[in-house]
Write an enzyme that holds these catalytic residues in place. Structure first.
Site, PDB file in Angstrom:
ATOM      1  N   GLU A 139       0.874  -1.371   0.104  1.00 41.28           N
ATOM      2  CA  GLU A 139      -0.070  -0.033  -0.192  1.00 41.28           C
ATOM      3  C   GLU A 139       0.702   1.163  -0.207  1.00 41.28           C
ATOM      4  O   GLU A 139       0.757   2.026   0.829  1.00 41.28           O
ATOM      5  CB  GLU A 139      -0.765   0.071   1.321  1.00 41.28           C
ATOM      6  CG  GLU A 139      -1.764  -1.411   1.509  1.00 41.28           C
ATOM      7  CD  GLU A 139      -2.512  -1.249   2.905  1.00 41.28           C
ATOM      8  OE1 GLU A 139      -2.098  -0.264   3.701  1.00 41.28           O
ATOM      9  OE2 GLU A 139      -3.110  -2.204   3.012  1.00 41.28           O
ATOM     10  N   PRO A 140       1.851   1.394  -0.937  1.00 43.25           N
ATOM     11  CA  PRO A 140       2.823   2.631  -1.014  1.00 43.25           C
ATOM     12  C   PRO A 140       1.837   3.721  -1.380  1.00 43.25           C
ATOM     13  O   PRO A 140       0.958   3.934  -2.158  1.00 43.25           O
ATOM     14  CB  PRO A 140       3.594   2.189  -2.044  1.00 43.25           C
ATOM     15  CG  PRO A 140       2.774   1.577  -2.900  1.00 43.25           C
ATOM     16  CD  PRO A 140       1.801   0.595  -2.280  1.00 43.25           C
ATOM     17  N   ARG A 149       3.260   7.656  -0.174  1.00 46.08           N
ATOM     18  CA  ARG A 149       4.502   8.640  -0.319  1.00 46.08           C
ATOM     19  C   ARG A 149       5.520   8.428  -1.281  1.00 46.08           C
ATOM     20  O   ARG A 149       5.854   9.134  -2.138  1.00 46.08           O
ATOM     21  CB  ARG A 149       5.030   9.012   0.907  1.00 46.08           C
ATOM     22  CG  ARG A 149       5.905  10.133   1.257  1.00 46.08           C
ATOM     23  CD  ARG A 149       6.519  10.200   2.646  1.00 46.08           C
ATOM     24  NE  ARG A 149       5.740   9.787   3.767  1.00 46.08           N
ATOM     25  CZ  ARG A 149       5.351  10.598   4.479  1.00 46.08           C
ATOM     26  NH1 ARG A 149       5.551  11.941   4.458  1.00 46.08           N
ATOM     27  NH2 ARG A 149       4.385  10.153   5.462  1.00 46.08           N
ATOM     28  N   TYR A 191       3.985  18.233  11.709  1.00 43.50           N
ATOM     29  CA  TYR A 191       4.916  17.227  11.743  1.00 43.50           C
ATOM     30  C   TYR A 191       6.412  18.015  11.947  1.00 43.50           C
ATOM     31  O   TYR A 191       7.388  17.007  12.036  1.00 43.50           O
ATOM     32  CB  TYR A 191       5.049  16.243  10.654  1.00 43.50           C
ATOM     33  CG  TYR A 191       3.539  15.838  10.357  1.00 43.50           C
ATOM     34  CD1 TYR A 191       2.979  14.941  11.186  1.00 43.50           C
ATOM     35  CD2 TYR A 191       3.017  15.833   8.948  1.00 43.50           C
ATOM     36  CE1 TYR A 191       1.677  14.424  10.903  1.00 43.50           C
ATOM     37  CE2 TYR A 191       1.695  15.618   8.542  1.00 43.50           C
ATOM     38  CZ  TYR A 191       1.006  14.836   9.521  1.00 43.50           C
ATOM     39  OH  TYR A 191      -0.102  14.418   9.205  1.00 43.50           O
ATOM     40  N   CYS A 198      -3.074  33.521   9.640  1.00 42.26           N
ATOM     41  CA  CYS A 198      -3.100  34.111  10.789  1.00 42.26           C
ATOM     42  C   CYS A 198      -2.904  33.203  12.096  1.00 42.26           C
ATOM     43  O   CYS A 198      -3.777  32.970  12.937  1.00 42.26           O
ATOM     44  CB  CYS A 198      -4.589  35.018  11.122  1.00 42.26           C
ATOM     45  SG  CYS A 198      -4.523  36.206  10.132  1.00 42.26           S
ATOM     46  N   TYR A 217       0.417  14.008   0.731  1.00 47.66           N
ATOM     47  CA  TYR A 217       0.094  14.508   2.154  1.00 47.66           C
ATOM     48  C   TYR A 217       0.065  15.977   1.813  1.00 47.66           C
ATOM     49  O   TYR A 217       0.522  16.516   3.020  1.00 47.66           O
ATOM     50  CB  TYR A 217       0.620  13.851   3.370  1.00 47.66           C
ATOM     51  CG  TYR A 217       0.332  12.562   3.128  1.00 47.66           C
ATOM     52  CD1 TYR A 217      -0.554  11.615   3.360  1.00 47.66           C
ATOM     53  CD2 TYR A 217       1.704  11.527   2.987  1.00 47.66           C
ATOM     54  CE1 TYR A 217      -0.787  10.475   3.404  1.00 47.66           C
ATOM     55  CE2 TYR A 217       1.585  10.197   2.937  1.00 47.66           C
ATOM     56  CZ  TYR A 217       0.469   9.459   3.078  1.00 47.66           C
ATOM     57  OH  TYR A 217       0.300   8.421   3.040  1.00 47.66           O
TER      58      TYR A 217
HETATM   59  N1  LLP Z   1      -1.585   2.066   4.626  1.00 49.83           N
HETATM   60  C1  LLP Z   1      -2.330   2.534   5.572  1.00 49.83           C
HETATM   61  C2  LLP Z   1      -3.308   1.704   6.225  1.00 49.83           C
HETATM   62  C3  LLP Z   1      -1.916   3.721   6.077  1.00 49.83           C
HETATM   63  O1  LLP Z   1      -2.425   4.326   7.032  1.00 49.83           O
HETATM   64  C4  LLP Z   1      -1.226   4.615   5.426  1.00 49.83           C
HETATM   65  C5  LLP Z   1      -0.833   6.088   5.570  1.00 49.83           C
HETATM   66  C6  LLP Z   1      -0.449   4.091   3.868  1.00 49.83           C
HETATM   67  C7  LLP Z   1      -0.974   2.742   3.781  1.00 49.83           C
HETATM   68  C8  LLP Z   1       0.451   4.768   3.192  1.00 49.83           C
HETATM   69  O2  LLP Z   1       1.587   5.289   3.879  1.00 49.83           O
HETATM   70  P1  LLP Z   1       2.757   5.803   3.056  1.00 49.83           P
HETATM   71  O3  LLP Z   1       3.403   4.574   1.881  1.00 49.83           O
HETATM   72  O4  LLP Z   1       2.440   6.832   2.082  1.00 49.83           O
HETATM   73  O5  LLP Z   1       3.800   6.016   4.077  1.00 49.83           O
HETATM   74  N2  LLP Z   1      -0.207  13.053   6.813  1.00 49.83           N
HETATM   75  C9  LLP Z   1       1.122  12.234   7.119  1.00 49.83           C
HETATM   76  C10 LLP Z   1       1.144  10.666   6.476  1.00 49.83           C
HETATM   77  C11 LLP Z   1      -0.029  10.169   7.064  1.00 49.83           C
HETATM   78  C12 LLP Z   1       0.148   8.594   6.643  1.00 49.83           C
HETATM   79  C13 LLP Z   1      -1.376   7.704   7.025  1.00 49.83           C
HETATM   80  N3  LLP Z   1      -1.320   6.761   6.567  1.00 49.83           N
HETATM   81  C14 LLP Z   1       2.302  13.124   6.626  1.00 49.83           C
HETATM   82  O6  LLP Z   1       2.034  13.989   5.716  1.00 49.83           O
HETATM   83  O7  LLP Z   1       3.308  12.729   6.482  1.00 49.83           O
END
Ligand code: LLP
Length: 416
Positions: free
Chosen positions: A273-274, A276, A316, A341, A370
């Site tokens: 589930e990629p 980012r 973050y 603001c 994100y």
């Molecule tokens: N699968 C599940 C169950 C998740 O909760 C997430 C991300 C992903 C896959 C994808 O993860 P990635 O490969 O993108 O790391 N807003 C935050 C990141 C929140 C991630 C939430 N879940 C930021 O801006 O860093």
């Protein structure tokens, strides 16, 4: 790796100069590179070439339907966390049989929508949810395919707000409880158990946590086997980090090899589930300098993008590189702030960047993930436009919001 590069001292996305997009579309504007997106999908896919696998792009990272449509064309499935994300995937022509649905608080309506759409499976996050899905499927005369989200209690060593795989987090169920849940599914007539899922967190930059989780999951899957629970899928979630600044995360190839090595004799299809790692470095936020301001010894560069456009630095403490649109040698140390603001409205603090004057453009790098998807209308600021660049051409894939858009859903009432 991305296709935002200087050509003769000017910043381009693929073959399009960024100042041309700013002149035509205005700022702030999100700009994505199609070639980068495609390359990231291909590289990630190749990393798992040795094992049966399905890549389900995490829609929450960037959910523009135009991007989803391309991912569908390039063969990915989708990881969703809401009915709204399912709607977007279907609108983009995504195949429901490659959609998986996670989240700790799915509503009955969302569950029914996903069942009616024929998604591949639900990632179940609690015993209460398992019961709910079963009851909804039974009442509808349908069968629900499920995986249980196992929480292996592994520290992903990332920012606490994006860590999910530890006991103290609301996500998934502990391994002993998950084993019980699998046993209990034998009594649930309308549930088909198909897999196990695990997601540790996001922006993980070392292999250690992944390796630790793989050891636990492997053991867990063998225990389930001895309980007579036969699975088809191991969904290892997302979380592979990217380089925003100086991080050196494992490459998809290294990550893929570790997952394949730990699981290849289990006879399972690996689901990933990629989010980012696919979109993060494929997008930027282009902003214009409004003015410069000094406060004592502090220098502020006030730009037209604010925390409503990009909340990551405030939420973050994240680092986004800031590249001038025209390369230049002179530098200064500034706080780059937006017009909102709040004192949390900053893109960078005490950062040495190119010396810029009002009217000049600045690229906020690594803003594909994100970023727009977390944007808001705070301070009644219309959301920015989004642009997709393909070679020498570009298209607006989300129009800039107007003031009228801000009040579109508000219902004016007279006092009674
Ligand atoms: N699968 C599940 C169950 C998740 O909760 C997430 C991300 C992903 C896959 C994808 O993860 P990635 O490969 O993108 O790391 N807003 C935050 C990141 C929140 C991630 C939430 N879940 C930021 O801006 O860093």
């Amino acid at each position: 790796m991305h296709y935002f590069e200087y050509q003769r001292g000017e910043l381009y996305c693929e073959e399009v100069p960024l100042d041309q997009i700013a002149a035509d579309v205005g700022t702030p504007v999100y700009i994505y590179s199609e070639k980068t997106l495609q390359r990231h999908v291909r590289v990630f896919d190749e990393a798992f070439a040795g094992v049966p696998h399905l890549i389900c792009y995490a829609v929450k990272a960037n959910s523009n339907v135009n991007l989803l449509r391309r991912f569908e064309e390039w063969g990915t499935g989708f990881d969703i966390v809401s009915g709204g994300e399912l709607f977007r995937v279907l609108k983009a022509g995504g195949s429901p049989d490659k959609v998986i649905f996670a989240g700790v608080g799915k509503t009955p309506e969302e569950i029914r929508y996903a069942l009616d759409s024929g998604i591949l499976f639900f990632n179940v996050e609690s015993s209460a949810e398992l019961e709910l899905i079963h009851n909804i499927a039974r009442d509808a005369g349908m069968r629900a395919r499920i995986s249980i989200r196992a929480n292996p209690d592994v520290d992903p060593r990332t920012h606490p707000y994006i860590s999910t795989g530890m006991q103290k987090h609301k996500f998934g169920v502990s391994l002993p409880e998950a084993r019980e849940l699998y046993r209990s599914t034998q009594k649930l007539s309308n549930i088909d158990v198909v897999g196990v899922q695990c997601h540790l967190g996001s922006q993980i930059t070392e292999m250690g946590p992944f390796e630790e989780a793989l050891v636990s999951l492997r053991q867990f899957i063998l225990e389930l086997k001895s309980d007579g629970v036969a699975l088809k899928y191991l969904d290892f979630g997302g979380g592979l980090g990217i380089s925003y600044n100086t991080e050196e995360p494992p490459s998809p190839a290294v990550y893929g090899r570790a997952v394949a090595d730990a699981t290849k004799d289990l006879g399972l299809t690996i689901v990933l589930e990629p989010g980012r790692v696919i979109v993060g470095n494929a997008g930027i936020l282009l902003t214009r300098v409004l003015l410069k301001k000094n406060q004592g010894t502090k220098k502020f560069l006030v730009v037209d993008a604010g925390m409503n456009d990009l909340i990551r630095p405030a939420l973050y403490g994240s680092h986004h590189q800031l590249w001038p649109i025209r390369q230049r040698a002179d530098k200064e140390i500034v706080d780059v702030v937006g017009p909102v603001c709040e004192s949390a409205d900053f893109l960078a603090k005490d950062r040495e960047i190119a010396l810029l004057e009002p009217g000049e453009l600045l690229a906020v790098m690594s803003a594909g993930a994100y970023a727009f998807s977390l944007s808001s209308n705070y301070n009644s600021r219309p959301r920015a436009a989004e642009v997709l660049v393909t070679g020498e051409t570009y298209r607006v894939i989300r129009r800039r919001e107007s003031f009228e858009d801000l009040v579109r859903n508000e219902i004016e009432t007279t006092s009674c």
